[in-house]
Design a protein around this motif. Structure first.
Motif, PDB file in Angstrom:
ATOM      1  N   GLY A 175      24.217  46.064  -4.593  1.00 54.72           N
ATOM      2  CA  GLY A 175      25.330  46.941  -4.229  1.00 54.72           C
ATOM      3  C   GLY A 175      25.032  48.413  -4.392  1.00 54.72           C
ATOM      4  N   GLY A 176      23.817  48.776  -4.805  1.00 56.08           N
ATOM      5  CA  GLY A 176      23.442  50.179  -4.933  1.00 56.08           C
ATOM      6  C   GLY A 176      22.958  50.742  -3.604  1.00 56.08           C
ATOM      7  N   GLN A 177      22.664  52.029  -3.612  1.00 58.09           N
ATOM      8  CA  GLN A 177      22.159  52.712  -2.424  1.00 58.09           C
ATOM      9  C   GLN A 177      20.875  53.452  -2.764  1.00 58.09           C
ATOM     10  OE1 GLN A 177      25.116  55.177  -0.502  1.00 58.09           O
ATOM     11  NE2 GLN A 177      26.795  53.818  -1.108  1.00 58.09           N
ATOM     12  N   VAL A 178      19.932  53.439  -1.820  1.00 53.98           N
ATOM     13  CA  VAL A 178      18.672  54.167  -1.971  1.00 53.98           C
ATOM     14  C   VAL A 178      18.618  55.191  -0.843  1.00 53.98           C
ATOM     15  CG1 VAL A 178      16.168  54.025  -2.085  1.00 53.98           C
ATOM     16  CG2 VAL A 178      17.558  52.139  -2.965  1.00 53.98           C
ATOM     17  N   GLU A 179      18.727  56.462  -1.213  1.00 53.23           N
ATOM     18  CA  GLU A 179      18.725  57.548  -0.232  1.00 53.23           C
ATOM     19  C   GLU A 179      17.403  58.304  -0.317  1.00 53.23           C
ATOM     20  OE1 GLU A 179      22.098  59.896  -1.219  1.00 53.23           O
ATOM     21  OE2 GLU A 179      23.562  58.356  -0.622  1.00 53.23           O
ATOM     22  N   ARG A 180      16.789  58.481   0.828  1.00 58.64           N
ATOM     23  CA  ARG A 180      15.499  59.169   0.882  1.00 58.64           C
ATOM     24  C   ARG A 180      15.561  60.303   1.897  1.00 58.64           C
ATOM     25  NH1 ARG A 180      14.325  53.734   2.033  1.00 58.64           N
ATOM     26  NH2 ARG A 180      13.737  52.511   0.191  1.00 58.64           N
ATOM     27  N   ARG A 181      14.885  61.377   1.585  1.00 59.72           N
ATOM     28  CA  ARG A 181      14.778  62.478   2.534  1.00 59.72           C
ATOM     29  C   ARG A 181      13.520  63.275   2.214  1.00 59.72           C
ATOM     30  NH1 ARG A 181      18.978  67.339   0.878  1.00 59.72           N
ATOM     31  NH2 ARG A 181      18.320  67.554  -1.309  1.00 59.72           N
ATOM     32  N   VAL A 182      12.991  63.918   3.231  1.00 61.81           N
ATOM     33  CA  VAL A 182      11.824  64.778   3.083  1.00 61.81           C
ATOM     34  C   VAL A 182      12.307  66.218   3.089  1.00 61.81           C
ATOM     35  CG1 VAL A 182       9.644  65.523   4.101  1.00 61.81           C
ATOM     36  CG2 VAL A 182      10.290  63.115   4.149  1.00 61.81           C
ATOM     37  N   VAL A 183      11.948  66.974   2.064  1.00 56.10           N
ATOM     38  CA  VAL A 183      12.389  68.361   1.949  1.00 56.10           C
ATOM     39  C   VAL A 183      11.186  69.275   1.849  1.00 56.10           C
ATOM     40  CG1 VAL A 183      14.573  67.748   0.861  1.00 56.10           C
ATOM     41  CG2 VAL A 183      12.563  68.164  -0.562  1.00 56.10           C
ATOM     42  N   CYS A 184      11.361  70.490   2.327  1.00 55.01           N
ATOM     43  CA  CYS A 184      10.309  71.508   2.227  1.00 55.01           C
ATOM     44  C   CYS A 184      10.366  72.122   0.840  1.00 55.01           C
ATOM     45  CB  CYS A 184      10.513  72.573   3.305  1.00 55.01           C
ATOM     46  SG  CYS A 184       9.237  73.856   3.314  1.00 55.01           S
ATOM     47  N   VAL A 185       9.215  72.183   0.164  1.00 51.44           N
ATOM     48  CA  VAL A 185       9.180  72.690  -1.210  1.00 51.44           C
ATOM     49  C   VAL A 185       8.309  73.933  -1.357  1.00 51.44           C
ATOM     50  CG1 VAL A 185       9.664  70.428  -2.212  1.00 51.44           C
ATOM     51  CG2 VAL A 185       7.296  71.091  -1.771  1.00 51.44           C
ATOM     52  N   GLU A 186       7.568  74.304  -0.293  1.00 49.30           N
ATOM     53  CA  GLU A 186       6.682  75.466  -0.400  1.00 49.30           C
ATOM     54  C   GLU A 186       6.430  76.030   0.992  1.00 49.30           C
ATOM     55  OE1 GLU A 186       2.175  76.471  -2.006  1.00 49.30           O
ATOM     56  OE2 GLU A 186       3.263  74.758  -2.836  1.00 49.30           O
ATOM     57  N   ASN A 187       6.371  77.358   1.072  1.00 49.57           N
ATOM     58  CA  ASN A 187       6.166  78.052   2.356  1.00 49.57           C
ATOM     59  C   ASN A 187       7.210  77.598   3.386  1.00 49.57           C
ATOM     60  OD1 ASN A 187       3.798  79.328   1.334  1.00 49.57           O
ATOM     61  ND2 ASN A 187       2.614  77.489   1.815  1.00 49.57           N
ATOM     62  N   CYS A 188       8.444  77.667   2.996  1.00 50.43           N
ATOM     63  CA  CYS A 188       9.526  77.098   3.811  1.00 50.43           C
ATOM     64  C   CYS A 188      10.209  78.128   4.701  1.00 50.43           C
ATOM     65  CB  CYS A 188      10.572  76.448   2.904  1.00 50.43           C
ATOM     66  SG  CYS A 188       9.903  75.154   1.835  1.00 50.43           S
ATOM     67  N   GLU A 189       9.735  79.355   4.733  1.00 52.39           N
ATOM     68  CA  GLU A 189      10.394  80.377   5.533  1.00 52.39           C
ATOM     69  C   GLU A 189      10.351  79.998   7.013  1.00 52.39           C
ATOM     70  OE1 GLU A 189      10.252  85.223   6.347  1.00 52.39           O
ATOM     71  OE2 GLU A 189       8.851  84.258   4.950  1.00 52.39           O
ATOM     72  N   GLN A 193      14.954  72.916   5.797  1.00 52.73           N
ATOM     73  CA  GLN A 193      14.828  72.452   4.419  1.00 52.73           C
ATOM     74  C   GLN A 193      14.763  70.936   4.331  1.00 52.73           C
ATOM     75  OE1 GLN A 193      14.454  74.310   1.528  1.00 52.73           O
ATOM     76  NE2 GLN A 193      14.111  75.949   2.983  1.00 52.73           N
ATOM     77  N   GLU A 194      15.282  70.267   5.324  1.00 54.43           N
ATOM     78  CA  GLU A 194      15.285  68.806   5.287  1.00 54.43           C
ATOM     79  C   GLU A 194      14.723  68.264   6.587  1.00 54.43           C
ATOM     80  OE1 GLU A 194      18.439  65.067   4.871  1.00 54.43           O
ATOM     81  OE2 GLU A 194      18.986  67.086   4.245  1.00 54.43           O
ATOM     82  N   SER A 195      13.864  67.243   6.480  1.00 52.39           N
ATOM     83  CA  SER A 195      13.274  66.617   7.648  1.00 52.39           C
ATOM     84  C   SER A 195      13.763  65.183   7.738  1.00 52.39           C
ATOM     85  CB  SER A 195      11.743  66.677   7.558  1.00 52.39           C
ATOM     86  OG  SER A 195      11.157  66.108   8.711  1.00 52.39           O
ATOM     87  N   ARG A 196      13.155  64.408   8.641  1.00 53.59           N
ATOM     88  CA  ARG A 196      13.573  63.024   8.822  1.00 53.59           C
ATOM     89  C   ARG A 196      13.211  62.196   7.589  1.00 53.59           C
ATOM     90  NH1 ARG A 196       9.163  59.950   9.929  1.00 53.59           N
ATOM     91  NH2 ARG A 196       7.275  61.039  10.600  1.00 53.59           N
ATOM     92  N   PRO A 197      13.935  61.100   7.325  1.00 55.70           N
ATOM     93  CA  PRO A 197      13.633  60.245   6.157  1.00 55.70           C
ATOM     94  C   PRO A 197      12.253  59.626   6.295  1.00 55.70           C
ATOM     95  CG  PRO A 197      15.814  59.783   7.030  1.00 55.70           C
ATOM     96  CD  PRO A 197      15.125  60.673   8.036  1.00 55.70           C
ATOM     97  N   PRO A 198      11.513  59.492   5.200  1.00 59.26           N
ATOM     98  CA  PRO A 198      10.201  58.848   5.246  1.00 59.26           C
ATOM     99  C   PRO A 198      10.339  57.341   5.329  1.00 59.26           C
ATOM    100  CG  PRO A 198      10.731  59.397   2.996  1.00 59.26           C
ATOM    101  CD  PRO A 198      11.868  59.924   3.851  1.00 59.26           C
ATOM    102  N   GLU A 199       9.215  56.704   5.581  1.00 58.05           N
ATOM    103  CA  GLU A 199       9.227  55.247   5.654  1.00 58.05           C
ATOM    104  C   GLU A 199       9.303  54.609   4.278  1.00 58.05           C
ATOM    105  OE1 GLU A 199       5.866  54.016   7.840  1.00 58.05           O
ATOM    106  OE2 GLU A 199       6.515  54.900   9.725  1.00 58.05           O
ATOM    107  N   LYS A 200       8.694  55.259   3.275  1.00 59.52           N
ATOM    108  CA  LYS A 200       8.678  54.701   1.929  1.00 59.52           C
ATOM    109  C   LYS A 200       9.039  55.786   0.928  1.00 59.52           C
ATOM    110  CE  LYS A 200       5.223  51.089   2.694  1.00 59.52           C
ATOM    111  NZ  LYS A 200       3.934  50.512   2.240  1.00 59.52           N
ATOM    112  N   PRO A 201       9.670  55.435  -0.212  1.00 56.29           N
ATOM    113  CA  PRO A 201       9.969  56.435  -1.241  1.00 56.29           C
ATOM    114  C   PRO A 201       8.719  56.852  -1.960  1.00 56.29           C
ATOM    115  CG  PRO A 201      10.575  54.255  -2.003  1.00 56.29           C
ATOM    116  CD  PRO A 201      10.171  54.106  -0.546  1.00 56.29           C
TER     117      PRO A 201
END
Length: 209
Positions: A175-189, A193-201
């Motif tokens: 009954g839990g949820q696993v949320e995944r997202r790819v975020v920019c952490v460096e040189n993000c100008e 800030q957020e990209s498509r979800p990855p295939e694996k955590p």
């Protein structure tokens, strides 16, 4: 304070230009964020504890398999090292021949500069104006047993046991949820800030495999 232009040397100007160029060429770097949302009921939370117990057992079994693989890998390492030595010796023989030709080629080229009348001669002096080697041959690198062992361990003993995928499926089943997202952490100008979800955590609350 104003810095005189003449105080900036050619070397410092080059370093400054290189730094600006490298900064401009650096691309954005992304990382995967994983968020686990537990169920609200006590039954769901108890179920997740069972998922964590199974995950730890899976990881322990995976580590045991890895250690067993490493303990029995020495014959494979010895065979691979012997083959690498034979390959190295073959490449070394080729290098020795090419080095002799290179040294001869350099001497002939040097003689051509000291005796220009050789240039008017026909064959076999045609190669004086056309050196066979423009750069010296590069000697082969001798193999190392430790490096070969590490490579074989990475290829044969570092298997993915699937503990993470099994845990995520169990977590969602409770009954839990696993949320995944790819975020920019460096040189993000200029980058999202957020990209498509990855295939694996990339990380888990209970640790990696």
């Amino acid at each position: 304070m104003r810095i005189p232009i003449r105080s900036i040397t050619a070397g410092s100007a080059f370093m400054l230009a290189a730094a600006v160029l490298l900064a401009g060429c650096a691309g954005p770097r992304y990382a995967t964020e994983v968020r686990y949302v537990p169920p609200t009921g006590e039954e769901g939370k108890s179920c997740i504890q069972g998922c964590q117990t199974e995950q730890k057992a899976c990881q322990a079994d995976c580590q045991s398999q890895r250690e067993s693989c490493i303990a029995n890998i020495q014959p494979t390492v010895d065979a691979a090292f012997d083959q690498a030595l034979r390959q190295y010796e073959s490449e070394r023989q080729v290098y020795m021949r090419e080095r002799k030709f290179y040294q001869l080629d350099r001497r002939l080229s040097f003689s051509a500069h000291r005796a220009p009348f050789f240039r008017s001669y026909p064959d076999p002096f045609w190669y004086i104006d056309h050196p066979y080697f423009e750069d010296p041959p590069v000697p082969p690198v001798a193999p190392g047993r430790a490096g070969i062992r590490e490579q074989i361990i990475n290829e044969e003993c570092n298997a993915d046991c699937g503990c993470q995928d099994t845990f995520d499926q169990c977590y969602v089943g409770c009954g839990g949820q696993v949320e995944r997202r790819v975020v920019c952490v460096e040189n993000c100008e200029g980058e999202a800030q957020e990209s498509r979800p990855p295939e694996k955590p990339a990380e888990t609350p209970g640790g990696g495999d």
